[in-house]
Enzyme design. Sequence first.
Site, PDB file in Angstrom:
ATOM      1  CB  SER A  25      -0.970  -0.034   1.190  1.00  0.00           C
ATOM      2  OG  SER A  25      -1.910   0.996   1.119  1.00  0.00           O
TER       3      SER A  25
ATOM      4  CG  ASP B 240      -6.004   1.049  -0.470  1.00  0.00           C
ATOM      5  OD1 ASP B 240      -5.127   1.925  -0.458  1.00  0.00           O
ATOM      6  OD2 ASP B 240      -5.990   0.060   0.297  1.00  0.00           O
TER       7      ASP B 240
END
Length: 446
Positions: A101, A244
């Site tokens: 991430s 995200d």
Amino acid sequence: MAKKYFGTDGIRGKVGEYPITADFMLKLGWATGRVFAREGSGFVLVGKDTRISGYMFESALEAGLSAAGVDTRMLGPMPTPGIAYLTRTLRARAGIVISASHNPYYDNGIKFFSVDGAKLPDEVEHQIEQYLDAPITTVESAKLGKVKRISDAAGRYIEFCKATVPPHLDFKGMRIVIDCANGATYHIAPHVFSEVGAEVVTIGAEPDGLNINDECGATKPEYLAGKVLEYRADLGIALDGDGDRVIMIDHKGEIVDGDELIYIIAKSRLDEGKLLGPVVGTLMSNLGMEHALNALNLQLLRAKVGDRYVMEMLTENKGMLGGEGSGHIICLDKTTTGDGIVAALQVLAEMQRTGKSLRDLKSGMKKYPQVLVNVRTEKKVKIEEIDSIKKAVEAVEKKLGDKGRVLLRSSGTEPLIRVMVEGVDEDDVTRYANQLAADVKKAIAA
């Protein structure tokens, strides 16, 4: 029962240090294959972000899945929410994401999506862990899993993103600077926003395996802020390495964080009569968002930090909108997980619907100063059991009274204690946060 390998967001760590090693990923692929092979035939999707170790880990996972007799479909670089979407629409047994991430390139991790595009249930993660502690066995040669590459994965996801806003909305005349963080959205986000009509300036879209999240993207939006002013853009969109998260920049170069974006989307849905259930934030969500939502007669529920817990609380309370100040925003009326591109599109749609700038839309919410200080630790520490830390927190809470709050928590993804202080006066809040962080560091050292 506590999990041995899985944290709040899959398995994550430094590349080369157990369990983020090639041999563990081979075993993980096999264990995952064994669990899903019991459910019958089908395939597992594997996608990744742009960090260099992704090549090594996708090969190891594919080998393990094959040994378990499970077919694999490779996606290549693909945003995490794109993998969730494709897992659901291609009816895969599961989707595997190779990504850390927002972390630097030298970290990596694995997270999973179920056939419905949601995070795996705890019981399935427990089943995978049971196989991880068993020796690898290989199915007979005729039953080995096969691998194929899905060549149109990016195009499928681009079309999905565009479909989350009404087709009649015209984004022509809107100039946007997009920072892809040299991550998984580099070949997705520019197409999405240009194909809905906006004029797009792209930065952070030249990944080399090492520059993901490097002084750019949602974790470093200051770089984008400068570019918005330079190009005289209407707004900026900063995504993180796996797509995200989203942070936005208004035309004056000011950062618009996840809490403010959630407020804008909530008000938009409310005005259109489409908002269902409460809005879900986290323990870290700004008090200003709670007060602004309350002024609209909307309830804010606070989950533990982590999009997994936000999702659980949304499901339990039949909500459709939630997220975190860091930019994880979940719009369940559009998709099944946090999606930076989709969330940004909802904000753009509200700008077009109302004719207001991003700056105007966020003005209904006044943020409280909130200071976060990270205290690095060498090992896991149960801060709630250390008396000196409890006394230090109580002392700060007494000074703040009912005009602020203190939150200490251990990070679910890094060896950190996060110290957060929120209140009316920024100087006081900063002083209290630094003082408390020093107290925590001293107590841990002792």
